[in-house]
Design a protein around this motif. Structure first.
Motif, PDB file in Angstrom:
ATOM      1  N   LEU A  13      67.489  15.486  83.647  1.00 36.81           N
ATOM      2  CA  LEU A  13      66.181  14.827  83.689  1.00 36.81           C
ATOM      3  C   LEU A  13      66.351  13.308  83.636  1.00 36.81           C
ATOM      4  O   LEU A  13      65.720  12.565  84.401  1.00 36.81           O
ATOM      5  CB  LEU A  13      65.337  15.334  82.515  1.00 36.81           C
ATOM      6  CG  LEU A  13      63.906  14.804  82.381  1.00 36.81           C
ATOM      7  CD1 LEU A  13      63.094  15.093  83.631  1.00 36.81           C
ATOM      8  CD2 LEU A  13      63.231  15.422  81.155  1.00 36.81           C
ATOM      9  N   ILE A  14      67.251  12.837  82.755  1.00 38.31           N
ATOM     10  CA  ILE A  14      67.490  11.394  82.620  1.00 38.31           C
ATOM     11  C   ILE A  14      68.035  10.815  83.928  1.00 38.31           C
ATOM     12  O   ILE A  14      67.590   9.783  84.409  1.00 38.31           O
ATOM     13  CB  ILE A  14      68.474  11.108  81.457  1.00 38.31           C
ATOM     14  CG1 ILE A  14      67.835  11.507  80.119  1.00 38.31           C
ATOM     15  CG2 ILE A  14      68.879   9.642  81.423  1.00 38.31           C
ATOM     16  CD1 ILE A  14      68.792  11.476  78.940  1.00 38.31           C
ATOM     17  N   LEU A  16      67.671  11.868  86.961  1.00 43.09           N
ATOM     18  CA  LEU A  16      66.663  11.825  88.023  1.00 43.09           C
ATOM     19  C   LEU A  16      65.635  10.730  87.745  1.00 43.09           C
ATOM     20  O   LEU A  16      65.248   9.992  88.663  1.00 43.09           O
ATOM     21  CB  LEU A  16      65.970  13.183  88.149  1.00 43.09           C
ATOM     22  CG  LEU A  16      66.848  14.281  88.758  1.00 43.09           C
ATOM     23  CD1 LEU A  16      66.245  15.659  88.517  1.00 43.09           C
ATOM     24  CD2 LEU A  16      67.022  14.042  90.254  1.00 43.09           C
ATOM     25  N   LEU A  17      65.230  10.593  86.490  1.00 44.74           N
ATOM     26  CA  LEU A  17      64.265   9.544  86.142  1.00 44.74           C
ATOM     27  C   LEU A  17      64.859   8.165  86.416  1.00 44.74           C
ATOM     28  O   LEU A  17      64.156   7.255  86.856  1.00 44.74           O
ATOM     29  CB  LEU A  17      63.858   9.652  84.669  1.00 44.74           C
ATOM     30  CG  LEU A  17      62.935  10.823  84.301  1.00 44.74           C
ATOM     31  CD1 LEU A  17      62.813  10.956  82.790  1.00 44.74           C
ATOM     32  CD2 LEU A  17      61.551  10.651  84.932  1.00 44.74           C
ATOM     33  N   ARG A  19      66.589   7.282  88.754  1.00 42.42           N
ATOM     34  CA  ARG A  19      66.570   6.950  90.183  1.00 42.42           C
ATOM     35  C   ARG A  19      65.203   6.454  90.650  1.00 42.42           C
ATOM     36  O   ARG A  19      65.053   6.003  91.788  1.00 42.42           O
ATOM     37  CB  ARG A  19      67.007   8.170  91.007  1.00 42.42           C
ATOM     38  CG  ARG A  19      68.517   8.427  90.883  1.00 42.42           C
ATOM     39  CD  ARG A  19      68.930   9.729  91.533  1.00 42.42           C
ATOM     40  NE  ARG A  19      68.504   9.823  92.906  1.00 42.42           N
ATOM     41  CZ  ARG A  19      68.484  10.940  93.616  1.00 42.42           C
ATOM     42  NH1 ARG A  19      68.895  12.069  93.056  1.00 42.42           N
ATOM     43  NH2 ARG A  19      68.081  10.945  94.863  1.00 42.42           N
ATOM     44  N   LEU A  20      64.197   6.534  89.763  1.00 45.53           N
ATOM     45  CA  LEU A  20      62.885   5.995  90.123  1.00 45.53           C
ATOM     46  C   LEU A  20      62.942   4.474  90.121  1.00 45.53           C
ATOM     47  O   LEU A  20      63.559   3.884  89.233  1.00 45.53           O
ATOM     48  CB  LEU A  20      61.822   6.455  89.125  1.00 45.53           C
ATOM     49  CG  LEU A  20      61.492   7.948  89.111  1.00 45.53           C
ATOM     50  CD1 LEU A  20      60.433   8.232  88.055  1.00 45.53           C
ATOM     51  CD2 LEU A  20      61.009   8.405  90.475  1.00 45.53           C
ATOM     52  N   PRO A  21      62.306   3.822  91.112  1.00 42.65           N
ATOM     53  CA  PRO A  21      62.295   2.361  91.096  1.00 42.65           C
ATOM     54  C   PRO A  21      61.602   1.874  89.828  1.00 42.65           C
ATOM     55  O   PRO A  21      60.565   2.407  89.449  1.00 42.65           O
ATOM     56  CB  PRO A  21      61.479   1.998  92.339  1.00 42.65           C
ATOM     57  CG  PRO A  21      60.709   3.221  92.692  1.00 42.65           C
ATOM     58  CD  PRO A  21      61.499   4.387  92.192  1.00 42.65           C
ATOM     59  N   GLY A  22      62.229   0.909  89.142  1.00 43.32           N
ATOM     60  CA  GLY A  22      61.610   0.352  87.935  1.00 43.32           C
ATOM     61  C   GLY A  22      62.151   0.933  86.644  1.00 43.32           C
ATOM     62  O   GLY A  22      61.900   0.402  85.581  1.00 43.32           O
ATOM     63  N   LEU A  23      62.876   2.059  86.730  1.00 42.42           N
ATOM     64  CA  LEU A  23      63.459   2.656  85.524  1.00 42.42           C
ATOM     65  C   LEU A  23      64.977   2.560  85.583  1.00 42.42           C
ATOM     66  O   LEU A  23      65.600   3.130  86.461  1.00 42.42           O
ATOM     67  CB  LEU A  23      63.062   4.124  85.381  1.00 42.42           C
ATOM     68  CG  LEU A  23      61.675   4.481  84.829  1.00 42.42           C
ATOM     69  CD1 LEU A  23      61.553   5.970  84.644  1.00 42.42           C
ATOM     70  CD2 LEU A  23      61.410   3.770  83.508  1.00 42.42           C
ATOM     71  N   SER A  27      65.815   2.950  80.072  1.00 40.72           N
ATOM     72  CA  SER A  27      64.398   3.309  80.022  1.00 40.72           C
ATOM     73  C   SER A  27      64.201   4.747  80.495  1.00 40.72           C
ATOM     74  O   SER A  27      63.278   5.427  80.051  1.00 40.72           O
ATOM     75  CB  SER A  27      63.536   2.326  80.819  1.00 40.72           C
ATOM     76  OG  SER A  27      64.121   2.014  82.045  1.00 40.72           O
TER      77      SER A  27
ATOM     78  N   LEU B  23      57.251   2.038  82.771  1.00 41.91           N
ATOM     79  CA  LEU B  23      56.598   1.988  84.081  1.00 41.91           C
ATOM     80  C   LEU B  23      55.154   1.521  83.934  1.00 41.91           C
ATOM     81  O   LEU B  23      54.354   2.184  83.289  1.00 41.91           O
ATOM     82  CB  LEU B  23      56.603   3.367  84.745  1.00 41.91           C
ATOM     83  CG  LEU B  23      57.875   3.849  85.437  1.00 41.91           C
ATOM     84  CD1 LEU B  23      57.628   5.176  86.114  1.00 41.91           C
ATOM     85  CD2 LEU B  23      58.384   2.835  86.447  1.00 41.91           C
ATOM     86  N   SER B  27      54.532  -0.263  89.179  1.00 46.18           N
ATOM     87  CA  SER B  27      55.806   0.425  89.408  1.00 46.18           C
ATOM     88  C   SER B  27      55.589   1.933  89.467  1.00 46.18           C
ATOM     89  O   SER B  27      56.331   2.642  90.153  1.00 46.18           O
ATOM     90  CB  SER B  27      56.852   0.038  88.350  1.00 46.18           C
ATOM     91  OG  SER B  27      56.309   0.003  87.069  1.00 46.18           O
ATOM     92  N   ALA B  31      56.957   4.221  92.355  1.00 46.22           N
ATOM     93  CA  ALA B  31      57.727   5.422  92.033  1.00 46.22           C
ATOM     94  C   ALA B  31      57.138   6.638  92.734  1.00 46.22           C
ATOM     95  O   ALA B  31      57.861   7.467  93.286  1.00 46.22           O
ATOM     96  CB  ALA B  31      57.771   5.632  90.523  1.00 46.22           C
ATOM     97  N   LEU B  42      64.644  13.857  95.632  1.00 47.56           N
ATOM     98  CA  LEU B  42      64.182  13.341  94.348  1.00 47.56           C
ATOM     99  C   LEU B  42      62.989  14.114  93.777  1.00 47.56           C
ATOM    100  O   LEU B  42      63.049  14.602  92.643  1.00 47.56           O
ATOM    101  CB  LEU B  42      63.832  11.844  94.499  1.00 47.56           C
ATOM    102  CG  LEU B  42      63.627  11.042  93.204  1.00 47.56           C
ATOM    103  CD1 LEU B  42      64.794  11.215  92.252  1.00 47.56           C
ATOM    104  CD2 LEU B  42      63.423   9.568  93.530  1.00 47.56           C
ATOM    105  N   LEU B  46      63.271  16.598  90.546  1.00 44.26           N
ATOM    106  CA  LEU B  46      62.600  16.126  89.332  1.00 44.26           C
ATOM    107  C   LEU B  46      61.557  17.135  88.865  1.00 44.26           C
ATOM    108  O   LEU B  46      61.436  17.406  87.667  1.00 44.26           O
ATOM    109  CB  LEU B  46      61.960  14.751  89.578  1.00 44.26           C
ATOM    110  CG  LEU B  46      61.330  14.077  88.349  1.00 44.26           C
ATOM    111  CD1 LEU B  46      62.329  13.916  87.212  1.00 44.26           C
ATOM    112  CD2 LEU B  46      60.733  12.719  88.721  1.00 44.26           C
ATOM    113  N   ALA B  49      63.550  19.790  87.212  1.00 49.80           N
ATOM    114  CA  ALA B  49      64.114  19.356  85.928  1.00 49.80           C
ATOM    115  C   ALA B  49      63.043  19.325  84.844  1.00 49.80           C
ATOM    116  O   ALA B  49      63.302  19.709  83.698  1.00 49.80           O
ATOM    117  CB  ALA B  49      64.755  17.976  86.077  1.00 49.80           C
TER     118      ALA B  49
END
Ligand SMILES: [Zn+2]
Ligand SMILES: [Zn+2]
Lengths: 201, 201
Positions: A13-14, A16-17, A19-23, A27, B23, B27, B31, B42, B46, B49
């Motif tokens: 889960l971490i 994949l999260l 890979r989100l823009p901004g994270l 975070s 976020l 953002s 995302a 993705l 996700l 997950a």
């Protein structure tokens, strides 16, 4: 639990999260913990929303917008001005213009900009489809609402060459858009001014 | 699509993403777009997950860690030193110590700090359970690894009072932890130094 790591389910889960823009990685870890802590209020609804998006969201075959129907709600809307097509790089730019409420016409999402160094040529964008749409006698005007970046402007230049014999008037956004700026970061007022003071190419 | 908004399915996704720590609204929108664009790579993983986390993650009944089993993998690990319990505020702090690999004992997650102004008293944390664990004759040492904040330190003070007659040695982290700093933001070296130079309370 291996030394120094959370359980594989949480690690996944971490990852994949993150890979989100901004994270970033840190975070993403905080977000994962927060999700697990707020199982009912956040994790469960987000899992459902993602599954719904996965199962319902499609790309509009006409304009490249994303929606739950294709053609999308904008393309189906009979009250919109079908003589005008506004060309944008990405769906996020379309959303920015819709939020500003400054466009009465239809859209065309290119899916990026030309970038020879990255191997992105005209056939990787929806330029061919745009030329096709522009040949429709109902279409009178094309507004090139690309980012005021080098890539955006050279792509706009290429497109206006392609559209030269389509019998349409080609416009670009006025220079209210800051040079080097990206549409999605602008306030509604600046976007409105840029549309209002559009210049013929 | 209402003027200025994406489809309700995407708006719902954006709203939920915006509630993740780190976020903001903008953002979250980026995302969401990115997720829809990368459906296979993705969005789908996700969604899976999150569903897996929802269905498998539980809170350890012994220490408050989160894992797919309860008691958690750390509590079950027979190679760990059962004479030492390290008390932390949140699971994120436990993860930080595990990443640093500086703790051979077990943990106890409080679930926060005392905060009379916010109405958070001892009964809202797992302090009673900690006292119970500390009374086990096998337990020799309690290390209070709370944040070096006012709340963390006053909670540590309260806990050491509660543990006074439990027949355990009570330690706090050495002042390698910057005053006002939070464990989860420290590098492994600082955490290791703080554990190594631990001081008796
Ligand atoms: Zn469309
Ligand atoms: Zn445990």
């Amino acid at each position: 639990m291996a030394r120094g790591t959370a359980s594989p389910e949480i690690e996944q889960l971490i990852q994949l999260l993150a890979r989100l823009p901004g994270l970033g990685p840190r975070s993403a870890r905080r977000a994962a913990l927060d999700l697990v802590k707020k199982k009912e209020q956040l994790l469960q609804p987000l899992a459902t929303a993602l599954a719904t998006a996965r199962d319902t969201i499609v790309t509009c075959e006409a304009c490249g917008n994303i929606d739950t129907v294709s053609p999308c709600t904008i393309c189906r809307d009979e009250t919109r001005d079908r003589t005008l097509i506004c060309v944008v790089e990405e769906v996020g730019d379309l959303w920015a213009l819709e939020r500003a409420g400054v466009l009465q016409g239809l859209y065309h999402v290119l899916g990026g900009t030309l970038s020879p160094l990255d191997g992105i040529g005209p056939e990787d964008l929806t330029i061919g489809k745009l030329v096709e749409r522009a040949r429709d006698p109902k279409v009178v005007e094309i507004l090139l609402a690309l980012n005021a970046t080098v890539e955006g402007q050279s792509t706009a230049h290429f497109i206006s060459d392609q559209l030269a014999d389509c019998g349409v008037a080609i416009y670009r956004l006025a220079h209210g858009v800051p040079v080097g700026g990206e549409l999605d970061y602008l306030d509604d007022g600046t976007l409105a001014a840029a549309v209002k003071a559009k210049k013929m190419v």
